[in-house]
Design a protein around this motif. Structure first.
Motif, mmCIF file in Angstrom:
data_model
loop_
_atom_site.group_PDB
_atom_site.id
_atom_site.type_symbol
_atom_site.label_atom_id
_atom_site.label_comp_id
_atom_site.label_asym_id
_atom_site.label_seq_id
_atom_site.Cartn_x
_atom_site.Cartn_y
_atom_site.Cartn_z
ATOM 1 N N GLY A 1 4.754 30.977 1.551
ATOM 2 C CA GLY A 1 4.038 31.918 0.692
ATOM 3 C C GLY A 1 2.562 31.613 0.560
ATOM 4 N N ALA A 2 1.939 31.143 1.637
ATOM 5 C CA ALA A 2 0.511 30.801 1.608
ATOM 6 C C ALA A 2 -0.347 32.056 1.523
ATOM 7 N N SER A 3 -1.405 31.989 0.735
ATOM 8 C CA SER A 3 -2.353 33.091 0.597
ATOM 9 C C SER A 3 -3.768 32.538 0.664
ATOM 10 N N LEU A 4 -4.663 33.311 1.280
ATOM 11 C CA LEU A 4 -6.065 32.914 1.403
ATOM 12 C C LEU A 4 -6.895 34.167 1.631
ATOM 13 N N ALA A 5 -7.957 34.319 0.868
ATOM 14 C CA ALA A 5 -8.887 35.428 1.061
ATOM 15 C C ALA A 5 -10.276 34.852 1.318
ATOM 16 N N ILE A 6 -10.954 35.397 2.325
ATOM 17 C CA ILE A 6 -12.303 34.959 2.675
ATOM 18 C C ILE A 6 -13.192 36.190 2.730
ATOM 19 N N GLY A 7 -14.247 36.189 1.925
ATOM 20 C CA GLY A 7 -15.181 37.304 1.914
ATOM 21 C C GLY A 7 -16.258 37.142 2.976
ATOM 22 N N GLY A 8 -16.888 38.231 3.353
ATOM 23 C CA GLY A 8 -17.985 38.189 4.316
ATOM 24 C C GLY A 8 -19.099 37.283 3.812
ATOM 25 N N GLY A 9 -19.608 36.414 4.679
ATOM 26 C CA GLY A 9 -20.685 35.514 4.320
ATOM 27 C C GLY A 9 -20.254 34.275 3.561
ATOM 28 N N GLU A 10 -18.978 34.162 3.247
ATOM 29 C CA GLU A 10 -18.472 32.997 2.519
ATOM 30 C C GLU A 10 -18.203 31.843 3.474
ATOM 31 N N ALA A 11 -18.371 30.643 2.974
ATOM 32 C CA ALA A 11 -17.939 29.442 3.679
ATOM 33 C C ALA A 11 -16.792 28.856 2.875
ATOM 34 N N VAL A 12 -15.664 28.639 3.532
ATOM 35 C CA VAL A 12 -14.467 28.172 2.845
ATOM 36 C C VAL A 12 -13.970 26.911 3.532
ATOM 37 N N GLY A 13 -13.611 25.922 2.743
ATOM 38 C CA GLY A 13 -13.005 24.707 3.271
ATOM 39 C C GLY A 13 -11.516 24.734 2.994
ATOM 40 N N LEU A 14 -10.735 24.330 3.974
ATOM 41 C CA LEU A 14 -9.281 24.269 3.838
ATOM 42 C C LEU A 14 -8.902 22.796 3.969
ATOM 43 N N LEU A 15 -8.504 22.202 2.855
ATOM 44 C CA LEU A 15 -8.263 20.767 2.803
ATOM 45 C C LEU A 15 -6.794 20.467 2.545
ATOM 46 N N GLY A 16 -6.348 19.347 3.067
ATOM 47 C CA GLY A 16 -4.987 18.894 2.812
ATOM 48 C C GLY A 16 -4.619 17.775 3.755
ATOM 49 N N ARG A 17 -3.548 17.078 3.415
ATOM 50 C CA ARG A 17 -3.071 15.985 4.258
ATOM 51 C C ARG A 17 -2.520 16.527 5.565
ATOM 52 N N ASN A 18 -2.325 15.623 6.519
ATOM 53 C CA ASN A 18 -1.689 15.988 7.783
ATOM 54 C C ASN A 18 -0.309 16.571 7.512
ATOM 55 N N GLY A 19 0.029 17.609 8.255
ATOM 56 C CA GLY A 19 1.354 18.210 8.126
ATOM 57 C C GLY A 19 1.515 19.183 6.984
ATOM 58 N N MET A 20 0.421 19.553 6.317
ATOM 59 C CA MET A 20 0.504 20.458 5.165
ATOM 60 C C MET A 20 0.430 21.935 5.553
ATOM 61 N N GLY A 21 0.128 22.238 6.828
ATOM 62 C CA GLY A 21 0.132 23.621 7.277
ATOM 63 C C GLY A 21 -1.239 24.253 7.454
ATOM 64 N N LYS A 22 -2.303 23.461 7.408
ATOM 65 C CA LYS A 22 -3.657 24.030 7.549
ATOM 66 C C LYS A 22 -3.829 24.738 8.899
ATOM 67 N N THR A 23 -3.486 24.041 9.971
ATOM 68 C CA THR A 23 -3.637 24.622 11.302
ATOM 69 C C THR A 23 -2.694 25.799 11.481
ATOM 70 N N THR A 24 -1.485 25.699 10.966
ATOM 71 C CA THR A 24 -0.527 26.807 11.070
ATOM 72 C C THR A 24 -1.040 28.032 10.337
ATOM 73 N N LEU A 25 -1.667 27.845 9.176
ATOM 74 C CA LEU A 25 -2.232 28.983 8.444
ATOM 75 C C LEU A 25 -3.316 29.663 9.274
ATOM 76 N N ILE A 26 -4.214 28.876 9.838
ATOM 77 C CA ILE A 26 -5.286 29.459 10.652
ATOM 78 C C ILE A 26 -4.700 30.157 11.876
ATOM 79 N N ARG A 27 -3.795 29.494 12.567
ATOM 80 C CA ARG A 27 -3.186 30.076 13.768
ATOM 81 C C ARG A 27 -2.413 31.351 13.431
ATOM 82 N N THR A 28 -1.805 31.399 12.258
ATOM 83 C CA THR A 28 -1.089 32.601 11.832
ATOM 84 C C THR A 28 -2.075 33.741 11.559
ATOM 85 N N MET A 29 -3.170 33.439 10.874
ATOM 86 C CA MET A 29 -4.156 34.481 10.567
ATOM 87 C C MET A 29 -4.819 35.028 11.832
ATOM 88 N N LEU A 30 -4.886 34.208 12.881
ATOM 89 C CA LEU A 30 -5.510 34.621 14.137
ATOM 90 C C LEU A 30 -4.544 35.316 15.083
#
Length: 156
Positions: free
Chosen positions: A26-55
């Motif tokens: 149930g991950a959610s993330l919104a990024i507005g135009g011109g925004e810089a957003v950091g996605l932080l977390g330990r290894n294995g928390m799903g950061k790369t999977t979230l990005i790969r899913t959004m792409l």
């Protein structure tokens, strides 16, 4: 009454699996135009999977992905790229046998507004070190120069 602009990327309630492994819950993330957003977390928390899913590189089991208000939940990565979303992979993934110029030009595309907002000249003004190394192969660059090249390629 003002009309609000939809977020550049709006991912909501994403559930993504790798086989039987439930990675995004149930991950959610919104990024507005011109925004810089950091996605932080330990290894294995799903950061790369979230990005790969959004792409569009990984399909979500459920949830929604909107880019500039357009539903892209099941969109292929090339469609998402045509909407102006670029990706700089962790390992840079530059082409070591191509020159800096060739690495940049092979990625050139018209933006979602029909213009080329990031030309070769603009990338080279942003990263002047790349201008000095245009004829060098990707494998001849330092790690930092390779990172500049990967970002420049995504911008183009």
């Amino acid at each position: 009454m003002s009309v609000s602009t939809p977020p550049l990327i709006d991912a909501s309630q994403l559930h993504t699996y790798y086989g039987a492994s439930h990675i995004l819950h149930g991950a959610s993330l919104a990024i507005g135009g011109g925004e810089a957003v950091g996605l932080l977390g330990r290894n294995g928390m799903g950061k790369t999977t979230l990005i790969r899913t959004m792409l569009g590189l990984v399909r979500p089991a459920s949830g929604a992905i909107r880019i500039r208000g357009t539903d892209c939940t099941r969109a292929r990565p090339d469609r998402i790229a045509r909407l102006g979303i670029g990706y700089v992979p962790e390992g840079r993934a530059i082409f070591p046998n191509l020159s800096v110029r060739e690495n940049l030009l092979m990625a050139a595309r018209v933006g979602n507004n029909g213009r080329c907002d990031w030309s070769l000249d603009r990338v080279l003004q942003t990263f002047p070190r790349l201008a000095e190394r245009l004829q060098h192969g990707g494998a001849q660059l330092s790690g930092g120069e390779q990172q500049m090249l990967a970002i420049g390629r995504a911008l183009m």
